[in-house]
Design an enzyme around this catalytic site. Structure first.
Site, PDB file in Angstrom:
ATOM      1  N   ASP A  36       0.866  -1.175   0.000  1.00  0.00           N
ATOM      2  CA  ASP A  36       0.000   0.000   0.000  1.00  0.00           C
ATOM      3  C   ASP A  36       0.901   1.222   0.000  1.00  0.00           C
ATOM      4  OD1 ASP A  36      -3.171   0.571   0.717  1.00  0.00           O
ATOM      5  OD2 ASP A  36      -1.861   2.200   1.372  1.00  0.00           O
ATOM      6  N   TYR A 157     -12.511   8.993 -15.074  1.00  0.00           N
ATOM      7  CA  TYR A 157     -12.613   7.761 -14.285  1.00  0.00           C
ATOM      8  C   TYR A 157     -13.253   6.641 -15.104  1.00  0.00           C
ATOM      9  CZ  TYR A 157     -13.902   4.686 -10.390  1.00  0.00           C
ATOM     10  OH  TYR A 157     -14.048   3.608  -9.542  1.00  0.00           O
ATOM     11  N   LYS A 161     -11.441   3.132 -16.151  1.00  0.00           N
ATOM     12  CA  LYS A 161     -11.975   1.830 -15.755  1.00  0.00           C
ATOM     13  C   LYS A 161     -12.354   0.978 -16.968  1.00  0.00           C
ATOM     14  CE  LYS A 161     -11.550   1.973 -11.294  1.00  0.00           C
ATOM     15  NZ  LYS A 161     -10.485   1.132 -10.667  1.00  0.00           N
TER      16      LYS A 161
END
Length: 250
Positions: A36, A157, A161
C-alpha cells in the site's frame, strides 16, 4: 481452506477493499504479500492479520512506480518462493471536485486518473505473470467499476476503468492457458469515496439497484475469493459486476 498453500499479492491492502480481501484470503488459508502507498494503513492491516497467524509480508510501495513494485515482488520470491494470485486493487479518483464536466477537466487530472487506475496493474502484471506462466498456474483479478460504461462528470474515471476492463481481456488472451485473468466491476462500495458524495446521489444510486443496498468491501472480497480459487478454473477474461443488479456495458 480454498487457498491453502497459495500465496496472494494484494495491492492497496491498507484500504477498505484491499484489507477485506486480505482478511478473507487469510481465512481461506492464503499466505499474503501486501502493499500500500500508506505505511500506516499497511501496518494496521498487518497487525489485524497477525491474529490469524498467517505468513504475511507487508512492503510499502507506490505501485505506479515500476522499481518499487519490483522490490515488493523480489521480497515475495525471497521469502515465499512464488506468487500464485495477484489482486490489483489500487485505483480511484483523487481530484476535487470529484465530478467535473469533460469540458473542464484539465490534462493533469486526466493523466493522474489514467495512471492511478491502470499503471499499477500493468506494472504488477508485467512483474508477476512471467513466473506464473513458468509455474503453469496463476490467478489475476483486476478492479474496474460499473462506471466504465460512462457517467456524467466522471469521464476520466469511466475511461480509465474501461481501460482496466480491456486490459483484463487482453491479458486473459496473452497469458492463457495457465493464468486466469478476470475483472470485478463494483458499484458504489461503502468506503471513503461515499463520504465525498452527496446523500441525494447515494440514494439515487441505491434506488437503481435491485437489492436496495450499497455494496460493502466484503462483497468484493468474496467475489475475489471465488475468482482466485479452483471453483472458477474455467472462467477467464470476464467482467463480474458486483453492483446490486446494475449491468454495465458499452
Amino acid at each position: 481452506m480454498r487457498l491453502k498453500n497459495r500465496v496472494a499479492m494484494i495491492t492497496g491492502a491498507g484500504g477498505p477493499m484491499g484489507r477485506a480481501i486480505a482478511l478473507r484470503f487469510a481465512e481461506e488459508g492464503a499466505n499474503l504479500v501486501l502493499t500500500d502507498i500508506s505505511e500506516r494503513r499497511l501496518e494496521e492491516t498487518k497487525q489485524i492479520l497477525t491474529v490469524l497467524k498467517k505468513d504475511v509480508i507487508a512492503v510499502r510501495s507506490n505501485v505506479l512506480n515500476y522499481d518499487e513494485v519490483k522490490s515488493v515482488v523480489a521480497n515475495a520470491y525471497t521469502h515465499m518462493d512464488k506468487i500464485d494470485i495477484l489482486i490489483n486493487v489500487v485505483g480511484g479518483i483523487r481530484s476535487q471536485p470529484m465530478n467535473q464536466s469533460i469540458l473542464e477537466i484539465d490534462g493533469d487530472r486526466w493523466d493522474d486518473t489514467m495512471a492511478l487506475n491502470m499503471k499499477g496493474s500493468v506494472n504488477c502484471i508485467q512483474l508477476v505473470a512471467p513466473q506464473m506462466i513458468k509455474g503453469q498456474y496463476g490467478k489475476i483479478v483486476n478492479i474496474s467499476s460499473i462506471g466504465f460504461a460512462g457517467e456524467a462528470g466522471l469521464s476520466d474515471y469511466g475511461a480509465a476503468k474501461a481501460g482496466v476492463a480491456s486490459l483484463t481481456k487482453t491479458a486473459a488472451i496473452e497469458l492463457s492457458p495457465y493464468v486466469n485473468v478476470n475483472c470485478i466491476a463494483p458499484g458504489i462500495i461503502q468506503t471513503s469515496i461515499t463520504t465525498r458524495m452527496e446523500q441525494s446521489e447515494l440514494e439515487s444510486y441505491r434506488n437503481q439497484t435491485l437489492t436496495g443496498r450499497l455494496g460493502e468491501p466484503i462483497d468484493i472480497a468474496n467475489t475475489a475469493l471465488f475468482l482466485s480459487n479452483e471453483e472458477s478454473r474455467n472462467i477467464t477474461g470476464q467482467i463480474i459486476a458486483v453492483s446490486g443488479g446494475i449491468s454495465p456495458h458499452l
